[in-house]
Structures are given as C-alpha cells and as structure tokens.
Design an enzyme around this catalytic site. Structure first.
Site, PDB file in Angstrom:
ATOM      1  N   GLY A   1       0.379  -1.632  -0.079  1.00 54.80           N
ATOM      2  CA  GLY A   1       0.252  -0.202  -0.101  1.00 54.80           C
ATOM      3  C   GLY A   1       0.908   1.103  -0.033  1.00 54.80           C
ATOM      4  O   GLY A   1       0.469   2.378   0.785  1.00 54.80           O
TER       5      GLY A   1
ATOM      6  N   VAL B   1      -4.082  -0.490   2.905  1.00 56.18           N
ATOM      7  CA  VAL B   1      -5.375  -0.242   1.414  1.00 56.18           C
ATOM      8  C   VAL B   1      -6.727  -0.663   1.730  1.00 56.18           C
ATOM      9  O   VAL B   1      -6.215  -1.435   2.920  1.00 56.18           O
ATOM     10  CB  VAL B   1      -4.246  -1.997   1.002  1.00 56.18           C
ATOM     11  CG1 VAL B   1      -3.392  -1.759   0.049  1.00 56.18           C
ATOM     12  CG2 VAL B   1      -4.777  -3.409   1.412  1.00 56.18           C
TER      13      VAL B   1
ATOM     14  N   ALA C   1     -12.632   2.951  -1.466  1.00 57.85           N
ATOM     15  CA  ALA C   1     -14.134   3.023  -1.662  1.00 57.85           C
ATOM     16  C   ALA C   1     -14.901   3.952  -3.042  1.00 57.85           C
ATOM     17  O   ALA C   1     -13.828   4.810  -3.254  1.00 57.85           O
ATOM     18  CB  ALA C   1     -14.536   3.887  -0.278  1.00 57.85           C
TER      19      ALA C   1
ATOM     20  N   TYR D   1     -17.208   9.776   6.487  1.00 59.10           N
ATOM     21  CA  TYR D   1     -16.171   8.670   6.609  1.00 59.10           C
ATOM     22  C   TYR D   1     -16.947   7.075   5.670  1.00 59.10           C
ATOM     23  O   TYR D   1     -16.671   6.175   5.043  1.00 59.10           O
ATOM     24  CB  TYR D   1     -15.334   7.843   7.310  1.00 59.10           C
ATOM     25  CG  TYR D   1     -14.294   7.373   7.648  1.00 59.10           C
ATOM     26  CD1 TYR D   1     -12.891   7.700   6.813  1.00 59.10           C
ATOM     27  CD2 TYR D   1     -14.075   6.278   7.693  1.00 59.10           C
ATOM     28  CE1 TYR D   1     -12.269   6.398   6.372  1.00 59.10           C
ATOM     29  CE2 TYR D   1     -12.788   5.235   7.671  1.00 59.10           C
ATOM     30  CZ  TYR D   1     -12.026   5.509   7.174  1.00 59.10           C
ATOM     31  OH  TYR D   1     -10.884   4.637   6.947  1.00 59.10           O
TER      32      TYR D   1
ATOM     33  N   LYS E   1     -13.916  -0.489   7.788  1.00 54.36           N
ATOM     34  CA  LYS E   1     -12.915  -0.428   9.203  1.00 54.36           C
ATOM     35  C   LYS E   1     -13.452  -1.154   9.974  1.00 54.36           C
ATOM     36  O   LYS E   1     -12.823  -2.007  10.933  1.00 54.36           O
ATOM     37  CB  LYS E   1     -13.012   0.779   9.112  1.00 54.36           C
ATOM     38  CG  LYS E   1     -11.905   1.586   7.970  1.00 54.36           C
ATOM     39  CD  LYS E   1     -10.546   0.937   7.726  1.00 54.36           C
ATOM     40  CE  LYS E   1      -9.078   1.796   7.199  1.00 54.36           C
ATOM     41  NZ  LYS E   1      -8.319   1.050   6.207  1.00 54.36           N
TER      42      LYS E   1
ATOM     43  N   ILE F   1      -4.346  11.624   8.875  1.00 54.03           N
ATOM     44  CA  ILE F   1      -2.451  12.417   8.262  1.00 54.03           C
ATOM     45  C   ILE F   1      -3.436  12.842   6.738  1.00 54.03           C
ATOM     46  O   ILE F   1      -4.443  12.015   5.985  1.00 54.03           O
ATOM     47  CB  ILE F   1      -2.060  10.876   8.128  1.00 54.03           C
ATOM     48  CG1 ILE F   1      -1.955  10.701   9.772  1.00 54.03           C
ATOM     49  CG2 ILE F   1      -0.944  11.213   7.600  1.00 54.03           C
ATOM     50  CD1 ILE F   1      -1.387  10.208   9.790  1.00 54.03           C
TER      51      ILE F   1
ATOM     52  N   THR G   1      -3.450  12.135   3.197  1.00 53.88           N
ATOM     53  CA  THR G   1      -3.043  11.113   2.641  1.00 53.88           C
ATOM     54  C   THR G   1      -3.469  11.103   1.010  1.00 53.88           C
ATOM     55  O   THR G   1      -4.379  12.273   0.941  1.00 53.88           O
ATOM     56  CB  THR G   1      -2.753   9.717   2.633  1.00 53.88           C
ATOM     57  OG1 THR G   1      -3.928   9.500   3.015  1.00 53.88           O
ATOM     58  CG2 THR G   1      -2.202   9.535   4.438  1.00 53.88           C
ATOM     59  N   LEU G   2      -2.249  10.339  -0.164  1.00 51.40           N
ATOM     60  CA  LEU G   2      -3.170  10.643  -0.909  1.00 51.40           C
ATOM     61  C   LEU G   2      -5.564  10.053  -0.658  1.00 51.40           C
ATOM     62  O   LEU G   2      -6.192  10.590  -1.545  1.00 51.40           O
ATOM     63  CB  LEU G   2      -3.135   9.691  -2.057  1.00 51.40           C
ATOM     64  CG  LEU G   2      -3.232   9.976  -3.392  1.00 51.40           C
ATOM     65  CD1 LEU G   2      -2.935  10.969  -4.678  1.00 51.40           C
ATOM     66  CD2 LEU G   2      -2.466   8.608  -4.435  1.00 51.40           C
TER      67      LEU G   2
END
Ligand code: N5H
Length: 259
Positions: free
Chosen positions: A16, A97, A100, A160, A167, A196, A198-199
């Site tokens: 990932g 990894v 969605a 989310y 999750k 954080i 991230t992409l």
C-alpha cells in the site's frame, strides 16, 4: 545498544505505498532504520513508479517489489508465492490498503450503492483475510500482521461513510484472525491512525475541519504524523509486542478517548 526490536534481517511485506505521504511509506522508513528486509506490493503502475523513485532517492534496497491486486485471489496467491520463493520465511506483513468509490464517500451514507458497499468491503476488509491465508504457509517462524484502521470504524465520522463500515469489519476480522493464527504464534493487530494528509484524504472537504478539531481536543493538542504511525507499527511487528494480539492500537494523540 541492545537490539530490543529484533527486526534486523526479518522479512516484512509492505502493501500500500502510493506515494511519499502513504502511511505504508512511514512504516517502511521506520523498518529500514530497524534493519528489516522489505518486500513491497503495489497495484497501480503509477504507485510502482512512485515507489521505485522513493527507494532510489533514499538509497533503500528492496528485497522484491511485486504486483498484487487485493481484489483478486489469484493475484494475492501469486504474489505471496513469489515472495515465499524469494525470501523463504515471512516474518511480518503491513496491510495498508483500502478503497471506496469516490461517489460513495460523498453525500449521505443512506445512498451507498450495493456494489459500492461490496467493493469497499472486498478491498478494505476481505483483503486482510485473503492475505493472511496466503501468507500463512510462509510465516513458519511465527510473525506479526498489522493493518491500518481509523476512528470512523466505531464512531460515525462525517464523510467516512462506507469506509467506516468497511473498517468496522476490518477491526472485527483482526480479532477473528488473531484467534485462528495465535496457535502458530502469528499475531494480528490494527493501528487506528489519526487523520493524516495522504492521497486517500485528497479532495475531502471536511479534512481540514477534522485536523483543527483534533488540534483543539486531543490530549496532545496536535495531529500525528506518518512517522509516528510508522514507529508504533514497527513496535507491533517487533519482539517488544510479542504478548499483544487482536488489538486496535490508537496512534491519534489520544483523540479517541475524549467524550
Ligand atoms: C472522515 C475522513 C474524511 C473522508 C475520507 C475518506 C477516506 C477514505 C479512504 C479511502 C481509501 C479513499 C478512497 O478510496 C479514495 C478513492 O475513491 C479515490 N482515490 C484514488 O483512487 C487514489 C488515487 C488511490 C491511490 O487510492 C486508493 N485508495 O487506492 C477520514 C479522514 C479524516 C482520515 C482518512 C483519510 C482515513 C482513511 O481511511 O484513509
């Protein structure tokens, strides 16, 4: 200094890394410092390009870099077969990894499509089960599997949505997998990381709002970094955590404990 981690020379698979901001890359950096041998898996060619560049820039060696599409059983089997042939024994796995569909992360949760729900579960939760199964034959000396989760698994965090449900399933899978694999001295834990950039967080309107709220409310009065997630992850991969399995460990500046 005495080697408390005992990660030197251990073979760890990292799944990932999409770019330098990825949590998986934070883990890789910590593992290199600890002297582990790293094997990377990627899905997109673009991620392979980024990873190759990162390894080169940092002068990090990789034992092996192999393609693995976690939505595909044959691809997972094939990837772990290649890894097993190359390194013999796998001591650790970092599963970082998730996916969605963008449309399922926008708007109301009630409008989640059947296929979008299934795809998020397949990629973000079932993949851990399939990976553990294919890796197990090579984890002959015991080992540690760590996956990445987020608070949205247990609390309804705005935006989310379908990922929160995925999750939640992932965190539950950690517990069931840990009961299966404990007899082989393979531990399974999740890190619940704070927000954080991230992409995966890219283009999320509410993200800055979340960062500010954490700064104001969390016991440590700040957000966390991928380096902090990386360090806790290697603690969970290491000898130091040998008595811990089936747990969800928060690396979130304490945010989750505040009511
Ligand atoms: C409450 C929040 C903000 C809402 C953010 C949701 C993030 C969900 C994570 C998933 C994995 C994002 C995702 O699948 C995005 C894709 O639809 C589009 N992106 C891509 O295709 C990129 C290019 C590739 C590399 O992405 C993947 N996944 O392959 C949560 C945040 C405060 C914390 C957060 C960002 C958590 C998390 O799970 O990542």
């Amino acid at each position: 200094m005495e080697d408390l981690l005992k990660l030197k020379g251990k073979n760890v698979v990292i799944m990932g890394v999409a770019n330098e901001r990825s949590l998986a890359w934070g883990v890789a950096q910590s593992l290199y410092q600890a002297g582990a041998n790293l094997i990377f898996t990627y899905r997109l060619e673009r991620s392979f390009g980024k990873l190759t560049k990162l390894l080169k820039e940092n002068d990090y060696p990789a034992e092996l870099v192999v393609q693995c599409d976690v939505n595909n059983d044959d691809s997972i089997k094939d990837a772990f077969q290649q890894i097993g042939e190359k390194v013999g024994t796998i001591h650790g796995i970092v599963h970082s990894v998730a996916f969605a569909n963008a449309e399922d992360l926008k708007g109301d949760f009630i409008n989640t499509s059947r296929s979008g729900y299934a795809f998020a579960q397949d990629t973000s939760s079932y993949s851990l089960i399939a990976v553990a199964r294919e890796a197990k034959p090579f984890m002959t000396e015991g080992g540690s599997i760590v996956t990445m989760s987020y608070l949205g698994a247990e609390k309804a965090v705005r935006g989310y949505n379908v990922m929160g449900v995925a999750k939640a399933a992932l965190e539950s899978s950690v517990k069931y997998l840990s009961t299966d694999l404990g007899k082989d001295n393979i531990r399974v834990n999740a890190i619940s990381a704070g927000a954080i950039r991230t992409l995966a967080a890219k283009g999320v309107g509410s993200f800055n709002e979340i960062l500010h709220k954490v700064e104001e409310t969390a016991p440590l009065k700040r957000n966390v970094t991928k380096e902090e997630v990386g360090d806790m992850t290697i603690a969970m991969l290491s000898h130091l955590s040998r008595g811990v399995t089936g747990e969800i460990i928060y690396v979130d500046a304490g945010y989750n404990i505040i009511g």
